[in-house]
Enzyme design. Structure first.
Site, PDB file in Angstrom:
ATOM      1  N   ALA A 109       0.740  -1.201  -0.046  1.00 28.96           N
ATOM      2  CA  ALA A 109       0.004  -0.096  -0.076  1.00 28.96           C
ATOM      3  C   ALA A 109       1.011   1.304  -0.003  1.00 28.96           C
ATOM      4  CB  ALA A 109      -0.850   0.032   1.199  1.00 28.96           C
TER       5      ALA A 109
ATOM      6  N   GLU B 278       4.597  -5.365   7.531  1.00 22.73           N
ATOM      7  CA  GLU B 278       3.750  -4.466   8.233  1.00 22.73           C
ATOM      8  C   GLU B 278       4.046  -4.240   9.455  1.00 22.73           C
ATOM      9  OE1 GLU B 278       2.650  -6.686   5.881  1.00 22.73           O
ATOM     10  OE2 GLU B 278       1.107  -5.849   4.741  1.00 22.73           O
TER      11      GLU B 278
ATOM     12  N   GLU C 249      -0.319  -9.295  -0.581  1.00 22.75           N
ATOM     13  CA  GLU C 249      -1.772  -9.849  -0.306  1.00 22.75           C
ATOM     14  C   GLU C 249      -2.441  -9.798  -1.613  1.00 22.75           C
ATOM     15  OE1 GLU C 249      -1.738  -6.591   2.652  1.00 22.75           O
ATOM     16  OE2 GLU C 249      -2.686  -8.151   3.920  1.00 22.75           O
TER      17      GLU C 249
ATOM     18  N   GLY D 167       0.618  -5.210   0.971  1.00 24.79           N
ATOM     19  CA  GLY D 167      -0.511  -5.180   0.041  1.00 24.79           C
ATOM     20  C   GLY D 167      -0.140  -5.924  -1.083  1.00 24.79           C
TER      21      GLY D 167
END
Ligand code: DAK
Length: 260
Positions: free
Chosen positions: A66, A134, A114, A111
Site C-alpha cells: 500500500a 507491516e 496480499e 499489500g
C-alpha cells in the site's frame, strides 16, 4: 473507461491488468484501488473474458505494498475508508468467476503480497520477493494477509513471515507453496498468458464451477464441501460443454467448447 494508474488489455479472451506506477514501485494508492474496482466491474460484465492476469509495470516490482506516503497522515476514519475500499477490491478479485493469475514480476510486499494472494494462481520471475513487512511499520497486514497467507502456506510458516516481516525469495516461495512456478526475469507475463491459454482450452463453465467449489469449499467442513461438489458436478450435465466434451472423447476428436 478512462484509467490513469492501471492498464487493461483484452486479447484472446484474456484480460491483463497492469498496475502502472513504476516510480512508486506500483504501490497501491486510492486511485489504483478505485481503478481496479472499475476494471473488475467491466471484466465481470464481459462473458468473453475467460481469464485474468494481474501484473505490475516494469521488471522491478509487482506491487511494493500500500502507498505509505498516502497512508502516513491518515486519521482513523480515513484509514477505515481506505481499508474498506481495499478489502472490497481484494474480495471482488478473489470472487471473480473466471480464473485469475498473478504474474509477479518483482517486489510483492505488504499489500502486494496480499493482492497476489487474492488471485487463484501465482507465478513469479526469479527476482520476485515476497513479504509482509507491516509489523515493522506499526500495523498488521490489512488486506487479507492474516487470513489468506495461512490458508496458502499453513499457519506456522505464515506466522513466521508476518511476525518477522522477513522477505522470501522466489525459490523459497516455491518451496513454501506460495507460488507454483518460477520463470526467468522478463518472461513472467508470457508464462502467465501461456498458462491462461492452457486453462482456456477447457470448458469454461467447468473451470469456473471448479473454482467456485474450491473457493467456497475451503471454508466448509468436508461433508458440506462434498455436497457443494455434488451440486456443481450435477450442474455440468445441463451444459452443452459436457455433451460436447464427452462426445468428442468418444468420437476421438478435439472438443470445441462454447464461449471460445
Ligand atoms: N509506498 C509508497 N512509495 C513507495 C513504496 C510504498 N509501499 N515502496 C516504494 N516506494 C517508492 C519509494 O519511496 C521511492 O520513491 P522516491 O523516493 O523515488 O520518490 C521509489 O518507490 C523507489 O523506492 P526505493 O528507492 O526505496 O527503491 P529500492 O530499490 O531501494 O527499495 C523496496 C525497494 C521495495 C525494498 C523499498 O522501496 C521498500 O521497502 N518499500 C516499502 C515496502 C513496504 O514496506 N511495503 C509494505 C507497505 S505497508 C490497510 C490495509 C493494507 C495495508 C495498509 C492498511 N488498511 C486496512 C487500512 C497494507 C500495508 C502495506 O502494504
Amino acid at each position: 473507461m478512462k484509467l490513469n494508474s492501471i492498464e487493461l488489455l483484452i486479447e484472446d479472451k484474456i484480460a491483463t491488468l497492469t498496475i502502472n506506477r513504476p516510480k512508486a514501485l506500483n504501490a497501491l494508492n486510492t486511485e489504483v484501488l478505485q481503478e481496479l474496482a472499475l476494471a473488475l466491474n467491466e471484466i465481470e460484465k464481459n462473458d468473453n473474458i475467460l481469464a485474468l492476469i494481474l501484473t505490475g509495470s516494469g521488471e522491478k516490482s509487482f506491487v511494493a505494498g500500500a502507498d505509505i506516503a498516502e497512508m502516513k497522515d491518515k486519521n482513523a476514519v480515513e484509514g477505515q475508508i481506505f481499508s474498506k475500499l481495499g478489502n472490497k477490491v481484494f474480495s471482488q478479485l478473489e470472487n471473480l468467476k473466471i480464473p485469475t493469475i498473478a504474474a509477479v514480476n518483482g517486489f510483492a510486499l505488504g499489500g502486494g503480497c496480499e493482492l497476489a494472494l487474492a488471485t487463484d494462481i501465482r507465478i513469479a520471475s526469479e527476482n520476485a520477493l515476497f513479504g509482509q513487512p507491516e509489523v515493522g511499520l506499526g500495523i498488521t497486514p490489512g488486506f487479507g494477509g492474516t487470513q489468506r497467507l495461512s490458508r496458502a502456506i499453513g499457519l506456522s510458516k505464515a506466522k513466521e513471515m508476518i511476525f518477522t516481516g522477513r522477505n522470501v525469495k522466489a525459490e523459497q516461495a516455491l518451496d513454501m507453496g506460495l507460488i507454483s512456478q518460477i520463470v526467468p526475469k522478463g518472461d513472467v507475463l508470457n508464462a502467465a498468458k501461456d498458462l491462461a491459454s492452457k486453462i482456456n482450452r477447457n470448458a469454461p463453465y467447468a473451470v469456473q464451477a471448479s473454482k467456485r467449489a474450491m473457493n467456497q469449499g475451503i471454508n466448509l467442513d468436508l461433508e458440506q464441501g462434498l455436497n457443494l461438489e455434488t451440486e456443481v458436478f450435477g450442474l455440468c450435465f445441463s451444459t452443452e460443454d459436457q455433451k460436447e466434451g464427452m462426445s468428442a472423447f468418444i468420437d476421438k476428436r478435439k472438443a470445441t467448447f462454447l464461449n471460445k
